[in-house]
Design a protein around this motif. Structure first.
Motif, PDB file in Angstrom:
ATOM      1  N   LEU A  17       5.445  10.580 -15.064  1.00 58.27           N
ATOM      2  CA  LEU A  17       4.107  10.079 -15.388  1.00 58.27           C
ATOM      3  C   LEU A  17       3.096  10.569 -14.367  1.00 58.27           C
ATOM      4  N   PHE A 124       5.679  14.450 -19.736  1.00 58.22           N
ATOM      5  CA  PHE A 124       5.491  13.243 -20.552  1.00 58.22           C
ATOM      6  C   PHE A 124       6.652  13.064 -21.527  1.00 58.22           C
ATOM      7  N   GLY A 128       9.219   9.754 -21.664  1.00 57.48           N
ATOM      8  CA  GLY A 128       9.637   9.017 -22.843  1.00 57.48           C
ATOM      9  C   GLY A 128      11.144   9.003 -23.029  1.00 57.48           C
ATOM     10  N   ASN A 140       9.706  -2.135 -25.637  1.00 61.80           N
ATOM     11  CA  ASN A 140       9.500  -0.978 -24.763  1.00 61.80           C
ATOM     12  C   ASN A 140      10.257   0.243 -25.244  1.00 61.80           C
ATOM     13  N   VAL A 143       7.730   1.745 -27.355  1.00 58.10           N
ATOM     14  CA  VAL A 143       6.696   2.377 -26.522  1.00 58.10           C
ATOM     15  C   VAL A 143       7.166   3.735 -26.023  1.00 58.10           C
ATOM     16  N   PHE A 144       8.381   3.794 -25.498  1.00 56.78           N
ATOM     17  CA  PHE A 144       8.885   5.058 -24.957  1.00 56.78           C
ATOM     18  C   PHE A 144       9.146   6.073 -26.067  1.00 56.78           C
ATOM     19  N   GLU A 146       7.351   6.346 -28.773  1.00 52.17           N
ATOM     20  CA  GLU A 146       6.045   6.889 -29.121  1.00 52.17           C
ATOM     21  C   GLU A 146       5.540   7.857 -28.061  1.00 52.17           C
ATOM     22  N   LEU A 147       5.843   7.583 -26.793  1.00 53.93           N
ATOM     23  CA  LEU A 147       5.450   8.506 -25.732  1.00 53.93           C
ATOM     24  C   LEU A 147       6.139   9.863 -25.885  1.00 53.93           C
ATOM     25  N   LEU A 148       7.440   9.840 -26.116  1.00 58.90           N
ATOM     26  CA  LEU A 148       8.149  11.117 -26.236  1.00 58.90           C
ATOM     27  C   LEU A 148       7.741  11.837 -27.519  1.00 58.90           C
ATOM     28  N   ALA A 150       4.722  11.633 -28.975  1.00 53.54           N
ATOM     29  CA  ALA A 150       3.380  12.180 -28.757  1.00 53.54           C
ATOM     30  C   ALA A 150       3.448  13.494 -27.990  1.00 53.54           C
ATOM     31  N   ALA A 151       4.286  13.538 -26.960  1.00 56.85           N
ATOM     32  CA  ALA A 151       4.459  14.789 -26.207  1.00 56.85           C
ATOM     33  C   ALA A 151       5.123  15.860 -27.063  1.00 56.85           C
TER      34      ALA A 151
END
Length: 544
Positions: A17, A124, A128, A140, A143-144, A146-148, A150-151
């Protein structure tokens, strides 16, 4: 008193991050600085993963492995945001770091310059991935994920081009749909149980009233469908071969771990929530997981045989790998079989990632229609009198092609499971575990079906890989010798050396996998560690 080692668990999330955010502030003209920062961060994540593996790979006085729990803000479970490091999560962190290191080195040859913010997106993505492997609650996990994702949207479009844009839009659409299903499933589970902490759910699920159990199982089924989409299970896998084939080589290589995230979550949650001690919901959905795994294997094998492009063949190899792990582990339901499936997961992922990068080098200098021309010659015969190039089949391969050829042989041997490489050891171990009688009952028709599929998958992938190798390496089509940089061949060799290490020292790797599988199948230690009071949590140093 808290020591600095207790904070190692959160570093695989905070480190990428911070590094990814800082690299966004650096101008794109300084790609070498970004590459150095990216590689340094990945190396540090790899070291942390090894430390976590070492801390988890011990046996306590009670005969169980220590499970490190990190509670943000030191709030008690199930209210705290919890990170959990056991043998399996630490293993997945290490595997992710290895793939990321190899992919980033390969990208430094040229790929990181063909689009914006490659190194930041990689960090990023790792954030994730690491978070998904470490998190201890479903919210969570979303959340993770969605982070991975998005990247990954940015990475799959890296390099532009019509094919990438088309495949990327398809990839984004299917994953957004899966995310909606994820939210619906989580909402239903929370409505019934009142918690999203995984350990707390494992305790509450057996206590769910009969009138609410249908709603709980509906939520679990919807959640399972979302994970099956992300794991590339049939019939939800149509997007994967196209997307992976269109992605840049280093992106496709790191994406080899993406489908395994879905497999990891399916195995962990199915054994944690619906294990043998889950009351009326015990073994819920296990038959569907087995059926999906078997169907995915068959679909992947048919696709591999039908592929006229070597990049699509690699995509179907991902499906065969994922389907094999899920079908075998879910069907047998024992630690011995799951351990063998985990060994296969690591071996096949390393080989497939190397194969994706190798394909880019093999295709360099070839004409766009070379594969179709090879198919035409195959159909009409190589010895056609009108073919002026028919006598050139036995031509001497230049040194660069010889290196690539040996790398191709290594990838093919592991993916097909030829002896004596790690792919063969993994499949032989799975076959032995299925036939050993450790499954708790006599060998069933399902076990025989899996045995036949394991052998059929090896034969089919051998045929597909051999045909692709002949077309690519020995085709008489005119082609320029590819110019290979050291930064491109080293990561491929690194991943194949990892498979070689598993071949030379299979017992050490299998012992670790057996410990990870045992923890999966006996989740009591996981539950107790997460829900224990903060002052009694297990420390990385081995104390409590």
């Amino acid at each position: 008193m808290t020591s600095w080692t207790d904070h190692l668990i959160i570093l695989p999330i905070l480190l990428p991050l911070f590094v990814g955010a800082v690299m966004l502030l650096i101008d794109e003209r300084y790609q070498q600085i970004k590459a150095f920062a990216n590689l340094a961060s990945i190396v540090m994540m790899g070291i942390i993963a090894l430390l976590l593996m070492r801390a988890a790979d011990v046996t306590t006085a009670t005969g169980t492995a220590p499970i490190a729990v990190y509670r943000l803000g030191d709030w008690p479970a199930p209210f705290a945001i919890v990170l959990v490091a056991d043998r399996l999560s630490a293993l997945m962190l290490a595997l992710t770091s290895v793939l990321a290191f190899a992919s980033t080195i390969f990208a430094t040859a040229r790929w990181h310059r063909v689009g914006a913010h490659f190194h930041s997106l990689m960090q990023f993505l790792l954030m994730g991935l690491n978070g998904a492997f470490l998190t201890g609650d479903l919210f969570n996990l979303f959340v993770f994920f969605e982070l991975l994702l998005a990247a990954s949207y940015g990475l799959v479009l890296h390099g532009s081009g019509q094919a990438r844009v088309r495949a990327g839009l398809q990839y984004i659409a299917i994953n957004l749909t899966a995310s909606v299903l994820f939210l619906i499933g989580v909402s239903l589970i929370y409505a019934v149980t009142g918690t999203l902490n995984m350990a707390d759910l494992a305790i509450r699920i057996p206590q769910v009233p009969t009138q609410d159990r249908a709603l709980l199982e509906a939520g679990a089924a919807i959640l399972g469908v979302a994970f099956m989409v992300k794991a590339g299970m049939w019939p939800l896998c149509f997007w994967l071969p196209t997307t992976y084939a269109a992605a840049a080589a280093p992106v496709a290589a790191i994406f080899a771990i993406m489908s395994k995230v879905g497999i990891y979550i399916l195995l962990r949650l199915s054994l944690l929530f619906f294990g043998a001690g889950s009351g009326a919901s015990a073994l819920f959905g296990s038959e569907w997981l087995v059926a999906a795994g078997i169907a995915t294997i068959l679909f992947g094998l048919i696709g591999a045989l039908a592929s006229q492009e070597i990049s699509r063949l690699a995509g179907y190899a991902v499906l065969v790998s994922s389907g094999t792990v899920l079908a075998v582990a879910a069907a047998a339901g024992t630690a011995a079989v799951t351990a063998s499936a985990l060994f296969y997961l690591v071996s096949s992922t390393l080989a497939i990632a190397a194969f994706f990068m190798l394909i880019e080098l093999l295709e360099r200098g070839r004409d766009p229609g070379a594969d179709m021309l090879a198919v035409t010659r195959e159909a009409y015969g190589e010895d056609m009198p009108d073919d002026p190039d028919a006598e050139e089949v036995g031509m001497v391969i230049p040194a660069s092609m010889a290196i690539l050829g040996w790398c191709f042989v290594g990838c093919a041997a592991v993916i097909a499971g030829l002896p004596p490489v790690s792919g063969f050891i993994a499949k032989f171990s799975m076959l032995t575990a299925l036939l050993s009688g450790d499954t708790g009952s006599s060998i069933t028709p399902l076990h025989w079906t899996l045995l036949a599929l394991l052998m059929l998958s090896g034969l089919t992938m051998l045929i597909a890989m051999t045909r692709a190798g002949i077309r690519t390496l020995w085709s008489p089509t005119e082609r320029a010798d590819p110019r290979i940089r050291l930064a491109e061949i080293v990561p491929i060799a690194l991943l194949l050396l990892g498979c070689a290490a598993m071949t030379v020292q299979p017992q050490a790797a299998m012992t670790y996998m057996q410990g990870a599988a045992k923890s999966l199948h006996t989740p009591a230690a996981y539950i107790d560690s997460v829900l224990a009071p903060a002052q009694t949590r297990v420390k990385l140093g081995g104390g409590s």
